[in-house]
Motif scaffolding. Sequence first.
Motif, PDB file in Angstrom:
ATOM      1  N   SER A   1      38.140  39.062  33.783  1.00 17.50           N
ATOM      2  CA  SER A   1      39.027  39.526  34.849  1.00 17.50           C
ATOM      3  C   SER A   1      39.935  38.432  35.401  1.00 17.50           C
ATOM      4  O   SER A   1      40.736  38.700  36.298  1.00 17.50           O
TER       5      SER A   1
ATOM      6  N   ASP B   1      33.345  47.024  40.488  1.00 10.75           N
ATOM      7  CA  ASP B   1      34.673  46.831  41.057  1.00 10.75           C
ATOM      8  C   ASP B   1      35.308  48.187  41.317  1.00 10.75           C
ATOM      9  O   ASP B   1      34.768  49.224  40.932  1.00 10.75           O
TER      10      ASP B   1
ATOM     11  N   TYR C   1      33.981  43.778  37.349  1.00  9.74           N
ATOM     12  CA  TYR C   1      34.607  42.449  37.460  1.00  9.74           C
ATOM     13  C   TYR C   1      33.732  41.480  36.680  1.00  9.74           C
ATOM     14  O   TYR C   1      32.530  41.339  36.959  1.00  9.74           O
TER      15      TYR C   1
ATOM     16  N   ARG D   1      38.855  37.123  42.710  1.00 12.58           N
ATOM     17  CA  ARG D   1      39.242  38.372  42.058  1.00 12.58           C
ATOM     18  C   ARG D   1      40.520  38.944  42.654  1.00 12.58           C
ATOM     19  O   ARG D   1      41.245  39.680  41.987  1.00 12.58           O
TER      20      ARG D   1
END
Length: 229
Positions: A13, A36, A43, A179
């Motif tokens: 990711s 996610d 993720y 993220r």
Amino acid sequence: MKRDVKGCCVQCSNGRCSTAFHPTCAQAAGVLMHPDDWPFIVYITCHRHRTPVIPERNKASMRELMAGQRVICKHKNGRYYHSELMELTAATFYEVVFDDGSYSDNLFPEDIENRDCVRLGPPAEGDAVQVRWTDGLIYGAKFVASHSIPMYLVEFEDGSQISVKREDLYTPDEDLPKRVKSRMSVASDMRFELFTKNEVKETSKRQRVINSRYREDYIEPVIYRAIME
């Protein structure tokens, strides 16, 4: 003996990293995977971009927000953009347990088919209800509780709006999770055209959790009731 490894892969990711894994191989190798939001089901980070854990959100950073404030939020195309907070609202969600043992805690009142909940309010705890799910079908369930949750209406620079919870918003001055950083985008005129004309299909975030012991012997509630009768 050589053994063929088959199945779909999940990709790292982090930014444009092309490293991909079979989920079971990743688990065996100790690669971290976390649930996610749509459209990214999981993720995952490869060993090169590995982080020890996704840190818990700093409560001090989740201060009160005001209308007109600039925030960072995820667009329906899965990327994060700067946006403007329009207003604070409240949303009512219902929690039910379905006949197959699964449950959902973020149904809308209008999803209840056998009662006008918008006008009459929520059913009593334990009442049997009929729920129209996101697939358009109606399922039997029992009502559990009603929840009122603060929601924030934000507007992106392309004019689209979305209502989200406080934990889904970030301020420009806070330390963003990796993220989020890996999916940050600056909305130029060209990018506007890309994600408005070729818009990704938006789906509900509502989640129906299946109890594993019911997974193999689930019977459609309508059929089950017909059998029992």
